[in-house]
Design an enzyme around this catalytic site. Structure first.
Site, PDB file in Angstrom:
ATOM      1  CE  LYS A 125      -4.898  -2.171   1.188  1.00 31.54           C
ATOM      2  NZ  LYS A 125      -5.109  -0.752   0.821  1.00 31.54           N
ATOM      3  CB  SER A 163      -0.927  -0.097   1.099  1.00 36.78           C
ATOM      4  OG  SER A 163      -2.053   0.828   1.118  1.00 36.78           O
ATOM      5  CD  GLN A 184      -8.486  -0.051   1.159  1.00 33.99           C
ATOM      6  OE1 GLN A 184      -7.236   0.436   1.321  1.00 33.99           O
ATOM      7  NE2 GLN A 184      -8.541  -0.562   0.084  1.00 33.99           N
TER       8      GLN A 184
END
Length: 461
Positions: free
Chosen positions: A319, A294, A323
């Site tokens: 990733k 991420s 979000q």
């Protein structure tokens, strides 16, 4: 199981049908999507007809969780009961802890990040370990806050944490210590005092400020180049990753693209707005591994593509989604995947990861399988004994053949290790012995780090 099917008369069956019709009418009078009529009908049917009183909060929470489960997305999660999003959740420095942060998944708790030089790091815990027990008591279905409360305790006391890694379980016995909340640490490389090593354990609110302070400190200490260690870093706040990426990029360069489901892109460019005018122009290398994810990958990709900074280590996690966290009432939040992110050149790395320029594997000792048993003794056989023998071999204790049998040589090596570490020299590998072995091995892996050596060599050329 016996299933009894009862033919119902007009009373109950009619009540069910009426409930659905009422739900449809209710939906038509509001802005609620008509597709939710069956959900409302089911809610009313259960609350009005179930043979016991019903906790309506649990019903609605269950409905929300069910919706998210259909997405098949581990990053879209409903958080309740003070389990706020813990992208930057760290154990408070006012408590004794182990230095690991915990996150809530759909149906489990797992280790989200591990701070350097803490009991969890020294014991050999890893990001992704699934939390099962604390001091022998099951916490797998508890909330994050309750699990953390059990792990915390008086500084100097011992806590036993049982986790699952793959198909194996292991219990780590650790002494709690005072935990600082620094997400960034830095020191000069032991092999070259002109190389500053900066480790970011997670990206959270204080990370940018701590990163700047660490760079300035290392510059004063004589650092002429840097190694940015993002291994075992699961990510965190995108804003922190953008700021640090901007520090290594020329103003105007793209550091990140975020694309929504309609294909619309938001482009983030390096500049004073992100980095406040603070730049890092020294030669740098970035360390990554399979748990760099991420925000770590955002940073690594930007540095690599914008400034030709080499990536060293193993392929990253992959990733590539973003979000957002929305309030859902008191003590409840919905963390939902809302977009995908692309590297500066437009690549989507989801499930692919970043490939290092200089590939360096972890040593074999770092891949030793967890030991399930809390005690191993002469005569035992199997995979746990094999792991014990591999640990002893890696630590160069005794003369052990890795044969999965707790033979005389293994017993002698265990006894030698126990004597050297002031443990009861019984030749049986009890819980204290296994814990000490794990700690010694972790310390050796930190000291003898081939990835770090390659990165230091890369920036020292």
């Amino acid at each position: 199981m016996i299933i009894v099917i009862v033919a119902l008369g007009g009373g109950v069956a009619g009540g069910y049908a009426l409930s659905y019709q009422q739900a449809q009418q209710s939906v038509l009078k509001t802005s609620v999507p008509k597709e939710l009529a069956p959900v409302i009908a089911a809610y009313e049917t259960v609350t009005n007809n179930y043979y016991k009183s019903v906790n309506t909060t649990k019903l609605t929470d269950g409905a929300i969780k069910g919706m998210l489960a259909t997405l098949d997305d581990p990053y879209s999660v409903y958080l309740q009961n003070n389990d706020k999003t813990n992208l930057d959740d760290t154990i408070s420095a006012s408590f004794g802890g182990i230095g690991a942060t915990i996150q809530q998944n759909h149906d489990s708790l797992s280790i989200a990040s591990i701070l350097p030089d803490t009991p969890a790091k020294k014991a050999g815990m890893q990001v992704g370990d699934v939390l099962l027990k604390v001091n022998g008591k099951d916490v797998s279905k508890q909330t994050v806050s309750k699990a953390v409360a059990k792990i915390r305790g008086k500084i100097g006391t011992t806590v036993a944490v049982t986790v699952k890694r793959g198909s194996k379980q292991a219990t780590f016995s650790m002494k709690r210590q005072k935990i600082t909340v620094d997400t960034v640490t830095g020191q000069l490389a032991s092999a070259n005092k002109q190389v500053g090593v900066i480790t970011i354990s997670t990206f959270s609110e204080p990370t940018v400020k701590q990163f700047k302070a660490t760079v300035k400190k290392l510059r004063k200490e004589g650092a002429k180049s840097f190694v940015l260690d993002l291994r075992q870093n699961p990510g965190g706040m995108m804003s922190a990753a953008l700021s640090i990426s901007s520090m290594f990029s020329k103003n105007g360069q793209t550091v990140l693209q975020v694309e929504d489901r309609n294909g619309a892109k938001e482009v983030y460019k390096a500049g004073k707005k992100l980095d406040d005018g603070f730049k890092v122009t020294e030669k740098t290398a970035v360390l990554i591994d399979g748990n760099s994810a991420s925000a770590s990958e955002i940073t690594a990709a930007a540095l690599h593509q914008n400034s030709n900074i080499p990536l060293v280590g193993e392929k990253s996690f992959g990733k590539g989604t973003v979000q957002n966290v929305g309030e859902m009432g008191s003590n409840k939040e919905l963390k939902l995947t809302i977009a995908k992110w692309l590297t500066p050149n437009g690549t989507w790395i989801n499930h692919k990861g970043l490939t290092p320029d200089i590939k360096v594997d972890y040593p074999a000792a770092a891949k030793i399988t967890l030991i399930n048993a809390t005690q191993l003794k002469p005569g035992d056989k199997g995979s746990d004994v094999k792991s014990l023998q591999q640990m002893l071999t890696a630590l160069k204790v005794g003369s052990v053949t890795v044969n999965s049998q707790y033979d005389d040589a293994t017993q002698a090596a265990v006894k030698t290790f126990q004597q050297a570490n002031k443990l009861d020299a019984t030749g049986t590998a009890d819980q204290d012995t296994l814990a000490t072995l794990a700690q010694k091995l972790s310390a050796q892996l930190t000291k003898d780090d081939p990835m770090m050596k390659a990165a230091v060599d890369a920036v020292a050329k």
